[in-house]
Write a protein that holds these residues in place. Structure first.
Motif, PDB file in Angstrom:
ATOM      1  N   GLU A   1      -4.659  22.388  -6.584  1.00 19.91           N
ATOM      2  CA  GLU A   1      -3.287  22.057  -6.195  1.00 19.91           C
ATOM      3  C   GLU A   1      -3.075  20.553  -6.302  1.00 19.91           C
ATOM      4  O   GLU A   1      -3.991  19.761  -6.073  1.00 19.91           O
ATOM      5  N   THR A   2      -1.874  20.191  -6.695  1.00 23.52           N
ATOM      6  CA  THR A   2      -1.494  18.779  -6.789  1.00 23.52           C
ATOM      7  C   THR A   2      -0.448  18.492  -5.720  1.00 23.52           C
ATOM      8  O   THR A   2       0.595  19.150  -5.675  1.00 23.52           O
ATOM      9  N   VAL A   3      -0.742  17.522  -4.854  1.00 23.02           N
ATOM     10  CA  VAL A   3       0.166  17.180  -3.758  1.00 23.02           C
ATOM     11  C   VAL A   3       0.497  15.694  -3.811  1.00 23.02           C
ATOM     12  O   VAL A   3      -0.193  14.911  -4.468  1.00 23.02           O
ATOM     13  N   THR A   4       1.564  15.328  -3.114  1.00 20.63           N
ATOM     14  CA  THR A   4       1.981  13.929  -3.027  1.00 20.63           C
ATOM     15  C   THR A   4       1.603  13.392  -1.659  1.00 20.63           C
ATOM     16  O   THR A   4       1.896  14.007  -0.631  1.00 20.63           O
ATOM     17  N   ASP A   5       0.937  12.238  -1.652  1.00 20.25           N
ATOM     18  CA  ASP A   5       0.524  11.605  -0.404  1.00 20.25           C
ATOM     19  C   ASP A   5       1.154  10.212  -0.347  1.00 20.25           C
ATOM     20  O   ASP A   5       0.970   9.405  -1.261  1.00 20.25           O
ATOM     21  N   VAL A   6       1.938   9.959   0.719  1.00 12.15           N
ATOM     22  CA  VAL A   6       2.586   8.658   0.903  1.00 12.15           C
ATOM     23  C   VAL A   6       1.845   7.900   1.991  1.00 12.15           C
ATOM     24  O   VAL A   6       1.698   8.385   3.116  1.00 12.15           O
ATOM     25  N   VAL A   7       1.372   6.712   1.639  1.00 15.86           N
ATOM     26  CA  VAL A   7       0.573   5.902   2.560  1.00 15.86           C
ATOM     27  C   VAL A   7       1.234   4.538   2.729  1.00 15.86           C
ATOM     28  O   VAL A   7       1.653   3.909   1.751  1.00 15.86           O
ATOM     29  N   THR A   8       1.335   4.098   3.971  1.00 15.84           N
ATOM     30  CA  THR A   8       1.862   2.757   4.266  1.00 15.84           C
ATOM     31  C   THR A   8       0.688   1.818   4.503  1.00 15.84           C
ATOM     32  O   THR A   8      -0.178   2.107   5.340  1.00 15.84           O
ATOM     33  N   GLU A   9       0.659   0.719   3.764  1.00 15.49           N
ATOM     34  CA  GLU A   9      -0.446  -0.226   3.855  1.00 15.49           C
ATOM     35  C   GLU A   9       0.072  -1.638   4.122  1.00 15.49           C
ATOM     36  O   GLU A   9       1.204  -1.980   3.747  1.00 15.49           O
ATOM     37  N   LYS A  10      -0.768  -2.439   4.775  1.00 19.19           N
ATOM     38  CA  LYS A  10      -0.433  -3.837   5.020  1.00 19.19           C
ATOM     39  C   LYS A  10      -0.722  -4.661   3.767  1.00 19.19           C
ATOM     40  O   LYS A  10      -1.679  -4.399   3.040  1.00 19.19           O
ATOM     41  N   LYS A  11       0.140  -5.633   3.532  1.00 20.25           N
ATOM     42  CA  LYS A  11      -0.009  -6.511   2.382  1.00 20.25           C
ATOM     43  C   LYS A  11      -0.369  -7.902   2.871  1.00 20.25           C
ATOM     44  O   LYS A  11       0.300  -8.467   3.728  1.00 20.25           O
ATOM     45  N   GLY A  12      -1.461  -8.441   2.347  1.00 19.12           N
ATOM     46  CA  GLY A  12      -1.933  -9.740   2.809  1.00 19.12           C
ATOM     47  C   GLY A  12      -0.961 -10.879   2.513  1.00 19.12           C
ATOM     48  O   GLY A  12      -0.021 -10.737   1.734  1.00 19.12           O
ATOM     49  N   TYR A  13      -1.204 -11.997   3.170  1.00 20.09           N
ATOM     50  CA  TYR A  13      -0.343 -13.160   2.965  1.00 20.09           C
ATOM     51  C   TYR A  13      -1.184 -14.331   2.434  1.00 20.09           C
ATOM     52  O   TYR A  13      -2.420 -14.351   2.585  1.00 20.09           O
ATOM     53  N   ALA A  14      -0.493 -15.294   1.836  1.00 20.59           N
ATOM     54  CA  ALA A  14      -1.168 -16.481   1.285  1.00 20.59           C
ATOM     55  C   ALA A  14      -1.101 -17.615   2.285  1.00 20.59           C
ATOM     56  O   ALA A  14      -0.246 -17.647   3.177  1.00 20.59           O
ATOM     57  N   THR A  15      -2.020 -18.558   2.142  1.00 23.75           N
ATOM     58  CA  THR A  15      -2.013 -19.770   2.974  1.00 23.75           C
ATOM     59  C   THR A  15      -1.561 -20.945   2.112  1.00 23.75           C
ATOM     60  O   THR A  15      -2.152 -21.229   1.065  1.00 23.75           O
TER      61      THR A  15
END
Length: 413
Positions: free
Chosen positions: A213-227
């Motif tokens: 079976e093929t399913v869709t998975d939605v994941v929320t991830e944090k995105k790093g920041y620059a200094t």
């Protein structure tokens, strides 16, 4: 007696003699016929289940059957044997053999049998058919001449469907596809079977149905920041101050996930959407000199205590100092909305106000927060002690997202 009379008399005598001879012959023939019929032997001939009573002078069973116009075939069944002598009141049983085409093990053979049904035919061939075996037509079908009979012996096959292993399944089918149809195992569009459908089955075959079976998975991830670093002459060389804390952003990633028997086997990113942008962390890097400077009107021998200004002072204000900053609103739970100096923040949502520790920054002072503008020190707070400030913001969401940051602060007046 004249000549005519003599002739008449002779003729009459001859006629009587002729009549007497004919009668005798007829009588003799009748007697012979009666004797012939009376001396016949009575037999009963049973042909293919039908009985006929016959009278015969045949000396053997074969001759008696020939009289009944029965052509004895090589495989026909006769009881008693055909060369046995005929006896009175004998019952002769004749069963004509049927020619049958038997298919088993992928090969066909022609057999002749006097069996009544398919079951008896299989017994004649030494075949012990179990309930699992396939017999066509059914075992109780009446045997007929020219009939096709097929027999397939059942054998066990190991079946696993969707990762769940079952006990060995008995089958007589030839291929994997036929076996699945027999067991009512249906394959979805993405499912597969190992080995392939056209493989011929045997007792060593293990049939494995893989549910895909093929399913869709939605994941929320944090995105790093620059200094990001910025040169600051108000800081001595080698000194660093965090002007803005970094904040991680947030991205939403949509994956196409393939599962086999419920277990993930592959994952492919198909779409990525930024929910919230990250914010760079800004660090001030000192470029100022450690040596003191002397004003133009001063003597070169003047001490540093008499100098008009130092490297961390500004001509337009006081000394920049590092503070820890937080933010608050007038709508928080337990908040009165009125500052320590009496300013109604709910009525003045645009007011530039900060809460301070009065022992560090006097109430009523005008204060500049580097990079954020000028504020009035008009409020205090229980947690605002020492070098801490709390910046008023009319929007609660903005205040919550502000967090805790290191800022540069100087008192203007």
């Amino acid at each position: 007696m004249n000549q005519w009379t003599e002739r008449f008399t002779d003729r009459h005598v001859l006629r009587r003699m002729a009549v007497s001879s004919a009668g005798f012959l007829m009588l003799a023939g009748l007697v012979a016929f009666v004797i012939f019929e009376v001396t016949k032997t009575e037999v009963t001939v049973e042909k293919n289940g039908e009985e006929v009573t016959a009278y015969t002078h045949a000396s053997t069973v074969e001759e008696a059957l020939e009289e009944q116009r029965i052509d004895i075939g090589e495989h026909d069944q006769i009881n008693p044997e055909k060369d046995e002598a005929v006896q009175n009141n004998m019952t002769i049983t004749y069963t004509q053999a049927n020619q049958v085409f038997v298919e088993r093990g992928g090969e066909q053979e022609t057999v002749h049998s006097t069996a009544d049904n398919v079951a008896e035919l299989l017994e004649e061939l030494g075949i012990e058919a179990s309930e699992r075996d396939a017999v066509e037509p059914s075992k109780n079908a009446e045997l007929e001449d020219g009939m096709n009979v097929s027999y397939a012996e059942a054998f066990p096959v190991k079946l696993s469907d969707g990762g769940e292993e079952e006990e060995k399944a008995w089958t007589t089918e030839t291929t994997v596809e036929e076996f699945l149809a027999e067991k009512n195992v249906e394959l979805g569009d993405e499912d597969r079977v190992e080995p392939s459908k056209d493989v011929t089955l045997d007792e060593e075959t293990e049939v494995n149905v893989v549910r895909v079976e093929t399913v869709t998975d939605v994941v929320t991830e944090k995105k790093g920041y620059a200094t990001v670093t910025e040169n600051d002459s108000s800081l001595t060389e080698g000194e660093e101050e965090v002007e803005k804390s970094g904040r991680k952003g947030e991205v939403e990633k949509q994956y196409e996930v393939v599962k086999e028997n419920g277990e993930e086997v592959s994952r492919e990113l198909v779409e990525e959407t930024t929910v919230e942008e990250s914010r760079d962390r800004v660090v001030a890097v000192g470029t100022g000199s450690n040596s003191e400077t002397v004003s133009r009107g001063s003597s070169s021998t003047s001490s540093s205590s008499n100098s008009d200004s130092s490297s961390d002072q500004s001509s337009s204000g006081g000394e920049w100092r590092s503070f820890e900053a937080t933010a608050y609103t007038a709508n928080c739970t337990g908040c009165s909305g009125t500052t320590r100096t009496g300013l109604d923040l709910q009525a003045n949502p645009g007011a530039d106000v900060i809460a301070v520790d009065p022992s560090v920054i006097p109430l009523g002072s005008t204060v500049e927060v580097k990079g954020r503008g000028t504020f009035t020190a008009a409020d205090t707070g229980g947690a605002i002690n020492g070098r801490k400030i709390d910046i008023f913001m009319p929007d609660q969401g903005a205040a919550e997202s502000f967090g805790r940051q290191s800022v540069k602060v100087r008192v203007l007046d």
